[in-house]
Design a protein around this motif. Structure first.
Motif, PDB file in Angstrom:
ATOM      1  N   GLY A 116       0.805  -1.218   0.000  1.00 18.49           N
ATOM      2  CA  GLY A 116       0.000   0.000   0.000  1.00 18.49           C
ATOM      3  C   GLY A 116       0.834   1.262   0.000  1.00 18.49           C
ATOM      4  O   GLY A 116       0.507   2.238  -0.697  1.00 18.49           O
ATOM      5  N   ALA A 117       1.916   1.279   0.770  1.00 14.91           N
ATOM      6  CA  ALA A 117       2.762   2.470   0.828  1.00 14.91           C
ATOM      7  C   ALA A 117       3.401   2.747  -0.526  1.00 14.91           C
ATOM      8  O   ALA A 117       3.477   3.901  -0.978  1.00 14.91           O
ATOM      9  N   ALA A 118       3.876   1.682  -1.203  1.00 18.85           N
ATOM     10  CA  ALA A 118       4.476   1.859  -2.521  1.00 18.85           C
ATOM     11  C   ALA A 118       3.431   2.303  -3.537  1.00 18.85           C
ATOM     12  O   ALA A 118       3.711   3.150  -4.400  1.00 18.85           O
ATOM     13  N   ALA A 119       2.233   1.745  -3.429  1.00 18.76           N
ATOM     14  CA  ALA A 119       1.159   2.160  -4.328  1.00 18.76           C
ATOM     15  C   ALA A 119       0.855   3.641  -4.150  1.00 18.76           C
ATOM     16  O   ALA A 119       0.688   4.386  -5.124  1.00 18.76           O
ATOM     17  N   GLU A 120       0.794   4.078  -2.897  1.00 20.66           N
ATOM     18  CA  GLU A 120       0.512   5.493  -2.647  1.00 20.66           C
ATOM     19  C   GLU A 120       1.643   6.381  -3.165  1.00 20.66           C
ATOM     20  O   GLU A 120       1.390   7.481  -3.691  1.00 20.66           O
ATOM     21  N   ALA A 121       2.876   5.925  -3.028  1.00 21.45           N
ATOM     22  CA  ALA A 121       4.002   6.709  -3.545  1.00 21.45           C
ATOM     23  C   ALA A 121       3.875   6.888  -5.057  1.00 21.45           C
ATOM     24  O   ALA A 121       4.125   7.983  -5.588  1.00 21.45           O
ATOM     25  N   ASP A 122       3.495   5.825  -5.757  1.00 27.84           N
ATOM     26  CA  ASP A 122       3.285   5.929  -7.200  1.00 27.84           C
ATOM     27  C   ASP A 122       2.147   6.902  -7.520  1.00 27.84           C
ATOM     28  O   ASP A 122       2.253   7.722  -8.441  1.00 27.84           O
ATOM     29  N   LEU A 123       1.068   6.778  -6.788  1.00 27.45           N
ATOM     30  CA  LEU A 123      -0.072   7.663  -7.022  1.00 27.45           C
ATOM     31  C   LEU A 123       0.301   9.122  -6.789  1.00 27.45           C
ATOM     32  O   LEU A 123      -0.093  10.014  -7.557  1.00 27.45           O
ATOM     33  N   ARG A 124       1.055   9.380  -5.743  1.00 22.92           N
ATOM     34  CA  ARG A 124       1.472  10.767  -5.462  1.00 22.92           C
ATOM     35  C   ARG A 124       2.422  11.278  -6.558  1.00 22.92           C
ATOM     36  O   ARG A 124       2.359  12.443  -6.950  1.00 22.92           O
ATOM     37  N   ALA A 125       3.293  10.389  -7.057  1.00 21.50           N
ATOM     38  CA  ALA A 125       4.187  10.792  -8.143  1.00 21.50           C
ATOM     39  C   ALA A 125       3.392  11.130  -9.407  1.00 21.50           C
ATOM     40  O   ALA A 125       3.708  12.094 -10.116  1.00 21.50           O
ATOM     41  N   MET A 126       2.353  10.350  -9.673  1.00 24.59           N
ATOM     42  CA  MET A 126       1.485  10.650 -10.817  1.00 24.59           C
ATOM     43  C   MET A 126       0.830  12.018 -10.645  1.00 24.59           C
ATOM     44  O   MET A 126       0.770  12.825 -11.583  1.00 24.59           O
ATOM     45  N   ARG A 127       0.332  12.248  -9.444  1.00 24.62           N
ATOM     46  CA  ARG A 127      -0.356  13.508  -9.183  1.00 24.62           C
ATOM     47  C   ARG A 127       0.597  14.693  -9.313  1.00 24.62           C
ATOM     48  O   ARG A 127       0.220  15.763  -9.820  1.00 24.62           O
ATOM     49  N   GLU A 128       1.845  14.505  -8.862  1.00 20.70           N
ATOM     50  CA  GLU A 128       2.829  15.577  -8.981  1.00 20.70           C
ATOM     51  C   GLU A 128       3.131  15.900 -10.440  1.00 20.70           C
ATOM     52  O   GLU A 128       3.486  17.033 -10.775  1.00 20.70           O
ATOM     53  N   LEU A 129       2.992  14.918 -11.329  1.00 22.11           N
ATOM     54  CA  LEU A 129       3.161  15.158 -12.755  1.00 22.11           C
ATOM     55  C   LEU A 129       1.916  15.763 -13.385  1.00 22.11           C
ATOM     56  O   LEU A 129       1.895  16.028 -14.585  1.00 22.11           O
ATOM     57  N   GLY A 130       0.890  15.968 -12.582  1.00 27.22           N
ATOM     58  CA  GLY A 130      -0.329  16.589 -13.077  1.00 27.22           C
ATOM     59  C   GLY A 130      -1.374  15.625 -13.587  1.00 27.22           C
ATOM     60  O   GLY A 130      -2.432  16.049 -14.063  1.00 27.22           O
ATOM     61  N   TYR A 131      -1.107  14.317 -13.504  1.00 27.94           N
ATOM     62  CA  TYR A 131      -2.100  13.362 -13.979  1.00 27.94           C
ATOM     63  C   TYR A 131      -3.372  13.464 -13.152  1.00 27.94           C
ATOM     64  O   TYR A 131      -3.332  13.791 -11.962  1.00 27.94           O
ATOM     65  N   THR A 132      -4.489  13.183 -13.797  1.00 30.80           N
ATOM     66  CA  THR A 132      -5.791  13.412 -13.170  1.00 30.80           C
ATOM     67  C   THR A 132      -6.559  12.139 -12.853  1.00 30.80           C
ATOM     68  O   THR A 132      -7.608  12.199 -12.215  1.00 30.80           O
ATOM     69  N   ALA A 133      -6.086  10.984 -13.304  1.00 30.69           N
ATOM     70  CA  ALA A 133      -6.805   9.725 -13.078  1.00 30.69           C
ATOM     71  C   ALA A 133      -5.818   8.577 -13.245  1.00 30.69           C
ATOM     72  O   ALA A 133      -4.693   8.753 -13.724  1.00 30.69           O
ATOM     73  N   VAL A 134      -6.241   7.388 -12.857  1.00 28.61           N
ATOM     74  CA  VAL A 134      -5.416   6.197 -12.994  1.00 28.61           C
ATOM     75  C   VAL A 134      -6.320   5.040 -13.395  1.00 28.61           C
ATOM     76  O   VAL A 134      -7.496   4.995 -13.013  1.00 28.61           O
ATOM     77  N   ARG A 135      -5.798   4.108 -14.185  1.00 24.75           N
ATOM     78  CA  ARG A 135      -6.567   2.946 -14.644  1.00 24.75           C
ATOM     79  C   ARG A 135      -5.873   1.689 -14.150  1.00 24.75           C
ATOM     80  O   ARG A 135      -4.651   1.557 -14.251  1.00 24.75           O
ATOM     81  N   THR A 136      -6.641   0.760 -13.605  1.00 30.82           N
ATOM     82  CA  THR A 136      -6.069  -0.500 -13.151  1.00 30.82           C
ATOM     83  C   THR A 136      -7.095  -1.610 -13.334  1.00 30.82           C
ATOM     84  O   THR A 136      -8.253  -1.347 -13.670  1.00 30.82           O
ATOM     85  N   ALA A 137      -6.650  -2.848 -13.139  1.00 27.71           N
ATOM     86  CA  ALA A 137      -7.501  -4.007 -13.397  1.00 27.71           C
ATOM     87  C   ALA A 137      -7.603  -4.891 -12.172  1.00 27.71           C
ATOM     88  O   ALA A 137      -6.673  -4.997 -11.381  1.00 27.71           O
ATOM     89  N   LEU A 138      -8.723  -5.558 -12.054  1.00 27.72           N
ATOM     90  CA  LEU A 138      -8.967  -6.455 -10.934  1.00 27.72           C
ATOM     91  C   LEU A 138      -8.352  -7.837 -11.121  1.00 27.72           C
ATOM     92  O   LEU A 138      -8.081  -8.526 -10.134  1.00 27.72           O
TER      93      LEU A 138
END
Length: 587
Positions: A116-138
């Motif tokens: 979870g911590a690594a996932a959040e780090a990736d999400l925050r890095a995406m947000r810092e690049l200005g990305y507005t959404a993320v797509r993933t699969a179950l």
């Protein structure tokens, strides 16, 4: 990304994964329609832009932040809280690994692997690049996946998905959450397989068109949505539910292999298999009914959710997959008359031009719903470095704006275990940077970056010593390995590129077209004009069809206007699949 059968979505990825989705993806085609949607809009880094007032002004506030409305006659995403237009720009987020069975699987949510911590780090890095959404699969996985061997779905797996959604919500990235297929475990698949093989195929066709198959997939979605709710997932963090990563069926399996008799499908209607019109109606009616039933299952728990469905490109009228690939994809018109809120298309560069794929999709820019490019990526066979991939994907994204595409997710954000596609974090993160709103606020305009590479051959005038009527010189510089310049004769032959201006040449990449295998000798000559060429490198050795010969000088060659590839020895007629002349972008 499509990995189930050899043609992404992905022609090259077919043999790698038995469960997953997303696939693949000219000259002389009709000109694309005028730009619409984001082509005239510059989106700030937070993904919003001024727009009409929100359509929801009272009553119970909607659970989901992002909705869809009509603005100036065009469907668009918008932020329900602010009323601003929302521009979907993101990446696919997967953690791919090759298992002991040799199959590629997504380990993102697997118990014991989820971080979870690594996932959040990736999400925050995406947000810092200005990305507005993320797509993933179950469920791009098999044994260690969402299905519970005891039946139903694994609560620990769903808990990880719920945790990911909570972290994405905290970061401010809505999640496009999609399924790819029924889980191998959990008891779903055997019931569908039991419908084989007289009227239905026991697999994909059964899932869409048989009463049992549709009911099982609806049960799966019901279990997913209830399981997420019970795991405390913030459903409002979901941008949309992807009913299926890629929708397709087999044209050569029952019921479509039947040429007589009648078939009653999941919608209760009966179709005459000897009647071509009935067979066509079966597809349209059946796919629309399946989409409607999946949507109902979700909205019963999450009433204001958006739903979508993904597709890789159909194979007609412009063939880009093998002719014997019988997977058939419904065109945009089928979805346009369905209950989905937007369409998720997956065109990948490297096969045929975007114009040809869009013609296959049937996307014109006049659809009643938004169209999102849920997957597009840089295949390593098409781009020899992450920087070259970043340049190609930027151009691909800009070109898509001419078709009213309203959002983008590149494949994919991070990692080095995707054997076929350059990921966003490779090459010092050039793909993530070049496609990001922070670096390019307007997705419909290109920008110069000092680290990008460009294939100079694409803009050159191409000449050759000789060529066949169906193997013209231009085919060696169209970015498509399956089209070939053919001289129609043995050595000595040459092909020459006259660049628009004197340029800097960083490397030369030659993709061999040759039969039979044998000893060859190819000389690279460059100069400021065709009359003043000098030899700078010689490839000599045994080669075979499909080999890639690469030469990078110790320092870039400057002032180059003409490049000639001269073949003086070969066991076959002289030909090239592709010739790339790599220089700095914007040189």
């Amino acid at each position: 990304m499509e990995r189930r059968l050899p043609p992404s979505g992905r022609l090259r990825r077919g043999a790698a994964l038995l469960v997953a989705a997303a696939l693949f993806g000219g000259c002389g085609l009709p000109a694309p329609p005028p730009a619409s949607g984001p082509a005239t809009a510059t989106a700030p880094a937070d993904g919003t832009s001024p727009g009409a007032s929100p359509v929801v002004t009272g009553g119970t506030p909607p659970t989901h932040r992002i909705g869809i409305r009509k603005a100036r006659g065009t469907a668009e995403f918008f932020d329900r809280a602010s009323g601003a237009r929302f521009v979907v720009r993101g990446a696919n987020d997967h953690h791919l690994a090759v298992g002991p069975d040799g199959l590629v699987a997504d380990r993102t949510f697997a118990p014991g692997s989820y971080d979870g911590a690594a996932a959040e780090a990736d999400l925050r890095a995406m947000r810092e690049l200005g990305y507005t959404a993320v797509r993933t699969a179950l469920d791009i996985c098999q044994d260690d996946c969402i299905g519970d061997p005891a039946g139903g779905l694994r609560s620990a797996y769903l808990a990880n998905v719920a945790d990911f959604l909570r972290r994405a919500e905290a970061v401010g990235l809505p999640v496009l959450l999609e399924t790819n297929d029924l889980p191998k475990l959990g008891g779903y698949v055997p019931r569908v397989e039991a419908t084989c093989c007289g009227t239905f195929d026991g697999y994909m066709n059964s899932q869409y068109f048989s009463p049992v198959g549709l009911a099982v997939y609806r049960e799966y979605w019901t279990d997913v949505i209830h399981g997420l709710r019970d795991a405390g997932a913030p459903l409002g963090a979901i941008l949309a539910y992807g009913l299926r990563g890629e929708v397709w069926y087999f044209a050569d399996k029952p019921p479509f292999s039947l040429t007589s008799g009648v078939v009653t499908t999941a919608n209760g209607r009966t179709y005459d298999m000897a009647n071509r019109n009935d067979r066509s109606r079966m597809v349209t009616d059946g796919i629309r009914f399946w989409l409607a039933e999946m949507r109902k299952a979700i909205l019963a728990v999450d009433p204001d959710a958006l739903v979508t469905a993904g597709v890789f490109a159909p194979n007609t009228p412009n063939r880009w997959r093998p002719a014997n690939d019988t997977r058939t994809v419904p065109v945009a018109g089928v979805f346009d008359g369905s209950d989905i809120d937007f369409l998720d298309i997956h065109p990948y560069p490297g096969y045929v031009p975007l114009a040809a794929l869009m013609q296959n999709f049937g996307v014109t820019g006049k659809e009643k719903f938004p169209v999102v490019m849920g997957e597009y990526g840089a295949f390593k066979f098409a781009f020899d470095s992450p920087a070259a991939g970043a340049s190609g994907l930027m151009s691909w994204q800009v070109a898509s704006c001419r078709y009213g595409v309203d959002g983008w997710f590149h494949w994919h954000y991070q990692g080095t275990d995707d054997q076929e596609v350059w990921t966003g974090t490779e090459g010092d993160g050039v793909i993530n940077a070049v496609l990001s709103p922070r670096e390019r606020p307007d997705p419909c305009r290109t920008k110069s970056f000092p680290f990008l590479e460009e294939d100079l051959a694409r803009g050159a005038t191409v000449r050759a010593s000789r060529s066949t009527s169906d193997g013209r010189p231009r085919l060696a510089a169209d970015g498509i390995a399956d089209t070939i310049w053919q001289s129609g004769a043995g050595p000595t032959q040459w092909i020459e590129f006259d660049l628009p201006a004197r340029s800097t040449l960083r490397s030369v990449r030659l993709t061999v077209a040759q039969y039979p295998n044998g000893s060859t000798r190819h000389v690279v000559l460059v100069g400021p004009s065709a009359e003043s060429l000098r030899a700078v490198h010689t490839f000599s050795g045994t080669t075979r069809d499909g080999n890639v010969l690469t030469w990078t000088p110790s320092s870039p060659l400057t002032g180059v206007r003409v490049v000639r590839i001269l073949t003086t020895r070969s066991s076959s007629f002289v030909a090239w699949r592709e010739i790339a002349l790599i220089g700095p972008s914007g040189d």
